[in-house]
Design an enzyme around this catalytic site. Structure first.
Site, PDB file in Angstrom:
ATOM      1  N   GLY A 262       0.756  -1.245   0.000  1.00  0.00           N
ATOM      2  CA  GLY A 262       0.000   0.000   0.000  1.00  0.00           C
ATOM      3  C   GLY A 262       0.785   1.294   0.000  1.00  0.00           C
ATOM      4  N   CYS A 366     -11.869   3.824 -29.136  1.00  0.00           N
ATOM      5  CA  CYS A 366     -13.150   4.520 -29.310  1.00  0.00           C
ATOM      6  C   CYS A 366     -13.876   4.687 -27.986  1.00  0.00           C
ATOM      7  CB  CYS A 366     -14.013   3.759 -30.300  1.00  0.00           C
ATOM      8  SG  CYS A 366     -13.194   3.659 -31.878  1.00  0.00           S
ATOM      9  N   GLU A 367     -13.331   5.491 -27.133  1.00  0.00           N
ATOM     10  CA  GLU A 367     -13.928   5.812 -25.833  1.00  0.00           C
ATOM     11  C   GLU A 367     -13.467   7.224 -25.501  1.00  0.00           C
ATOM     12  OE1 GLU A 367     -15.670   3.803 -23.617  1.00  0.00           O
ATOM     13  OE2 GLU A 367     -15.370   1.874 -24.611  1.00  0.00           O
TER      14      GLU A 367
HETATM   15  N1  LLP Z   1      -1.648  -7.058  -0.988  1.00  0.00           N
HETATM   16  C1  LLP Z   1      -2.934  -7.151  -1.355  1.00  0.00           C
HETATM   17  C2  LLP Z   1      -3.797  -8.128  -0.692  1.00  0.00           C
HETATM   18  C3  LLP Z   1      -3.450  -6.298  -2.352  1.00  0.00           C
HETATM   19  O1  LLP Z   1      -4.736  -6.377  -2.686  1.00  0.00           O
HETATM   20  C4  LLP Z   1      -2.598  -5.366  -2.979  1.00  0.00           C
HETATM   21  C5  LLP Z   1      -3.101  -4.466  -4.024  1.00  0.00           C
HETATM   22  C6  LLP Z   1      -1.246  -5.322  -2.588  1.00  0.00           C
HETATM   23  C7  LLP Z   1      -0.810  -6.177  -1.574  1.00  0.00           C
HETATM   24  C8  LLP Z   1      -0.239  -4.381  -3.200  1.00  0.00           C
HETATM   25  O2  LLP Z   1      -0.567  -3.053  -2.940  1.00  0.00           O
HETATM   26  P1  LLP Z   1       0.442  -1.876  -3.393  1.00  0.00           P
HETATM   27  O3  LLP Z   1       1.704  -1.996  -2.548  1.00  0.00           O
HETATM   28  O4  LLP Z   1       0.719  -2.040  -4.825  1.00  0.00           O
HETATM   29  O5  LLP Z   1      -0.305  -0.629  -3.103  1.00  0.00           O
HETATM   30  N2  LLP Z   1      -4.747  -1.063  -9.862  1.00  0.00           N
HETATM   31  C9  LLP Z   1      -4.696  -0.048  -8.835  1.00  0.00           C
HETATM   32  C10 LLP Z   1      -4.138  -0.581  -7.536  1.00  0.00           C
HETATM   33  C11 LLP Z   1      -4.905  -1.793  -7.018  1.00  0.00           C
HETATM   34  C12 LLP Z   1      -4.307  -2.376  -5.774  1.00  0.00           C
HETATM   35  C13 LLP Z   1      -4.920  -3.689  -5.463  1.00  0.00           C
HETATM   36  N3  LLP Z   1      -4.339  -4.382  -4.360  1.00  0.00           N
HETATM   37  C14 LLP Z   1      -3.893   1.137  -9.364  1.00  0.00           C
HETATM   38  O6  LLP Z   1      -3.426   1.087 -10.502  1.00  0.00           O
HETATM   39  O7  LLP Z   1      -3.763   2.164  -8.678  1.00  0.00           O
END
Ligand code: LLP
Length: 436
Positions: A262, A366-367
């Site tokens: 996160g 096309c969006e």
């Molecule tokens: N652990 C779990 C259970 C998760 O669901 C996620 C991300 C992570 C770790 C990794 O999180 P990070 O360190 O990358 O923040 N597609 C979206 C982000 C979706 C995140 C989903 N879960 C974007 O492009 O901003």
């Protein structure tokens, strides 16, 4: 850590100072006005592999991984890279060789990991694991299931029993804290579908302890993505510690605590907490706990190790707006269209930026939402290459074939050399497996 601003608004237009931005990204740099990625000119990469093109720096990736290891060096820890962020085998192999574990959310992601290493450092998150998924993971002898529902405990126990195995489990707790991020990427509040509620946690552990083919190993949470400060993590940790104490009182002791991923990154002018600050905030409480720490970072490891290179194909000035149509689109990079994410777009050659105009940088899908960057002040002409930075995370993995566009190639740069790590899809790939 604070950065100097890399952008300013001029009326409604966003002017990105590419020099300032690249100073904050140690692996990309202008040399004689030409953008380079770890010393390799973007132009050379485009000539060799074509565009649109994802490029990742191996050094940037390993440096970020090392920052995590360094930050948490004082406690036993395991960094389980979130595979969904960028699942290219070369990225996975780089991290596996550095010692990382993996956080997966599907059988497909586990299968990818198994291409480069074994399952021993894999944790398996995800809200809808099926019998087949669980069996596949048990056969791979993964480290731990991050269980997201009470019914999943029974299912894992049943599958483990059928296979004559014991499944190691952790419960993903939804701590109900506000991560203060985009609602689509917030996961730790009680109205989100993720995890087991704080209130049901103790009863769920007691139930788990009654199931013969489960071994309770840990506790985990993941509250959201692109968190810029440490408050949400800190609040979640407090809630989890409360639960660990409550579990102890019931005779349940744990081996690890998993705080998910996160941590946010700088796309333009964001000031995210550094990995060191994040570690310093959490360490005293973690040291007192004495459990092994697991983390599941994704974005903070890979976002800024990658760029998406794209070519300007059409310039279309109108009375209201100027559109620059590039050969990347929401099919290759969906973040701006899906989350209104603002990502930096900088020229691969910054020698002639004296007559900038305000452009919407758009794809040819096309969006109307197919906009990669709105109101950008740039001096561009047809044939120029642009680089979208921060594209190492949730870029290629979220790419689709929408509008029947073959997905782009991916390249890894390592110590001044470059190599193809995924070939560009061909037209034949588009209908592979279809029957007319
Ligand atoms: N652990 C779990 C259970 C998760 O669901 C996620 C991300 C992570 C770790 C990794 O999180 P990070 O360190 O990358 O923040 N597609 C979206 C982000 C979706 C995140 C989903 N879960 C974007 O492009 O901003």
């Amino acid at each position: 850590m604070t950065f100097s601003p890399a952008s300013r608004m001029i009326d409604d237009a966003l002017l990105i100072d590419a020099d300032v931005l690249t100073q904050a990204l140690p692996y990309i740099d202008y040399q004689n006005h030409h953008l380079t990625i770890d010393g390799v000119p973007a132009d050379e990469l485009c000539q060799t592999y074509g565009t649109p093109l994802y490029v990742y720096s191996k050094r940037a990736l390993l440096d970020k991984y090392a920052e995590y290891c360094h930050g948490f060096a004082n406690i036993n820890h395991r960094i389980c890279y979130a595979v969904k962020t960028n699942s290219n085998l070369a990225v996975l192999k780089t991290l596996a060789q550095a010692g990382a574990g993996f956080d997966i959310v599907s059988k497909g992601e586990l299968a990818r990991v198994l291409q480069v290493t074994d399952g021993k450092k894999v944790v398996y998150s995800g809200v809808g694991k099926t019998k087949e998924d669980i069996a596949f993971a048990l056969e791979a002898d993964i480290d731990c299931f991050n269980v997201e529902a009470i019914s999943e405990l029974d299912l894992i126990n049943q599958v483990a029993q059928e296979l004559g195995k014991t499944a190691r489990i952790s419960l993903r707790i939804n701590p109900d804290v506000d991560a203060k991020t985009h609602p689509y990427i917030s996961t730790g509040m009680k109205d989100n579908k993720f995890g087991i509620s704080h209130e049901q946690a103790v009863a769920s552990y007691l139930h788990a302890s009654s199931l013969p083919n489960l071994h309770i190993k840990g506790i985990d949470c993941h509250i959201g993505s692109q968190l810029l400060d440490t408050q949400g993590f800190s609040d979640a940790l407090d809630k989890i510690i409360e639960l660990i104490d409550a579990l102890k009182a019931h005779g349940i002791t744990l081996e690890h605590i998993d705080l998910g991923g996160g941590l946010g990154v700088r796309y333009i002018d964001e000031n995210p907490a550094s990995i060191a600050e994040y570690a310093q905030t959490l360490l005293p409480r973690l040291q007192a706990l004495g459990l092994t720490l697991y983390l599941e970072p994704g974005r903070s490891l890979v976002a800024n190790s990658g760029v998406l290179l794209t070519r300007v194909d059409v310039l279309k000035p109108t009375e209201f707006k100027n559109f620059a149509v590039v050969d990347a689109s929401m099919s290759e990079l969906i973040r701006p269209a899906l989350y209104e994410a603002v990502m930096a777009i900088i020229p691969a050659n910054n020698e002639h930026q004296d007559n900038p105009k305000v452009w919407d940088i758009v794809g040819s899908v096309c969006e109307s939402s197919d906009v990669l960057g709105k109101n950008r002040l740039l001096d561009i002409k047809v044939g120029d290459t642009l680089a979208i930075t921060g594209a190492g995370a949730y870029g290629f993995t979220m790419a689709s074939n929408y509008n029947s566009r073959p997905r782009p190639a991916e390249v890894m740069v390592d110590d001044g050399k470059h190599r193809l790590i995924r070939q560009r899809e061909t037209l034949d790939d588009l209908w592979k497996g279809e029957f007319a």
